[in-house]
Design an enzyme around this catalytic site. Structure first.
Site, short mmCIF file in Angstrom:
data_model
loop_
_atom_site.label_atom_id
_atom_site.label_comp_id
_atom_site.label_asym_id
_atom_site.label_seq_id
_atom_site.Cartn_x
_atom_site.Cartn_y
_atom_site.Cartn_z
N ARG A 1 -0.88 -0.46 2.96
CA ARG A 1 -0.93 -1.69 2.15
C ARG A 1 0.43 -1.94 1.51
O ARG A 1 0.92 -3.07 1.48
CB ARG A 1 -2.03 -1.59 1.10
N CYS B 1 -1.15 -1.19 -8.98
CA CYS B 1 -1.93 -0.94 -7.77
C CYS B 1 -2.40 -2.29 -7.25
O CYS B 1 -1.65 -3.25 -7.27
CB CYS B 1 -3.09 0.01 -8.07
#
Length: 284
Positions: free
Chosen positions: A178, A240
């Protein structure tokens, strides 16, 4: 600084009157799974707080997928379930401490430091033969007075203004794929905030014991690039996808004595909600 306690530690203290046990089990993509698991079985006396209903504000245009809750609303909710300023709080989940760390961070954000995360999680507790129940806990309402620690958190504007600041280190806590922009199963854009390094939050866990945290020496080795940056005078901002899985990294650094680490609470899902914010891919 020891903010992780063992299940044996909790077993020995679980009935002490000032101790509040909080179950934070949750499952992304299945919002009721944690509540259902709690109803089926939990540590005796534990109360349940839900990531999205209790520990996040409603989703808006900005702020990310799990915006920080309003401090007064959260404080009222804590009081409703019996948490006061004199409470010792032990939080657990079954996901390596990711959701428990969110509540650990939120409580410290509200000025309450007497909070701990139980190592290994609920399954380990149950498999050890420790007591569990499906009984509804008795909740005696209390009052929780808060004082927000504003220097623990930063917003999008602060991050954007400091993209080229060499004295600030951004740390991305998501999966490497990611971060690199190779895949994005949740958010609308793939990649990371320019300049950020990648330090997957799961790397604070022990490879040999399910859902157990690494010890201090292992954490020191794992997080050396970040701790060395702090020691050299840099400010560290951790993020995050939505401000949840960054919290274990913040907690791990706190255990190493770095209390000054900041959280970008909206994180990646907030960053990409603003047109024009730059996106990087690949390694830094």
């Amino acid at each position: 600084m020891n903010s992780i306690v063992s299940k044996q530690w909790l077993l020995a203290r679980m009935y002490e009157p000032d101790l509040i046990i909080v179950d934070c089990r949750f499952q992304l993509g299945s919002p009721k799974a944690g509540q259902d698991a709690f109803k089926a079985s939990h540590i005796p006396g534990a109360i349940y707080l839900d990531l999205e209903e209790d520990l996040s504000a409603p989703i808006g245009e900005h702020g990310g997928r799990h915006p920080l809750p309003d401090p007064q609303t959260l404080a009222q909710r804590l009081g409703q379930v019996g948490i006061s300023n004199s409470s010792r709080i032990v939080v657990y989940d079954d996901q390596g401490g990711m959701y428990a760390s969110r509540l650990w961070w939120l409580l410290r954000w509200l000025g309450h430091d007497n909070v701990y995360v139980m190592d290994e999680g609920f399954t380990s507790w149950k498999e050890a033969g420790y007591p569990v129940t499906d009984a509804n806990p008795v909740q005696v309402p209390s009052t929780f007075q808060y004082s927000v620690c504003k220097d623990m958190v930063v917003d999008m504007q602060t991050v954007r203004l400091n993209l080229d600041n060499p004295s600030i280190l951004l740390v991305d806590s998501r999966e490497p794929a990611r971060y690199q922009g190779l895949q994005e199963p949740i958010d609308a854009k793939a990649g990371h905030i320019p300049g950020a390094i990648n330090s997957l939050w799961k790397n604070v866990l022990n490879d040999q014991v399910t859902n157990a945290w690494k010890n201090i020496e292992q954490l020191r080795e794992q997080l050396a690039p970040i701790s060395e940056a702090i020691d050299s005078g840099k400010e560290v901002i951790v993020y995050c996808g939505s401000g949840v899985s960054a919290c274990p990294n913040v907690l791990a650094l706190y255990r190493l004595g770095y209390e000054q680490v900041k959280l970008y609470s909206g994180s990646w899902s907030d960053w990409i909600s603003y047109e024009g914010n730059p996106v990087a891919t690949g390694e830094e």
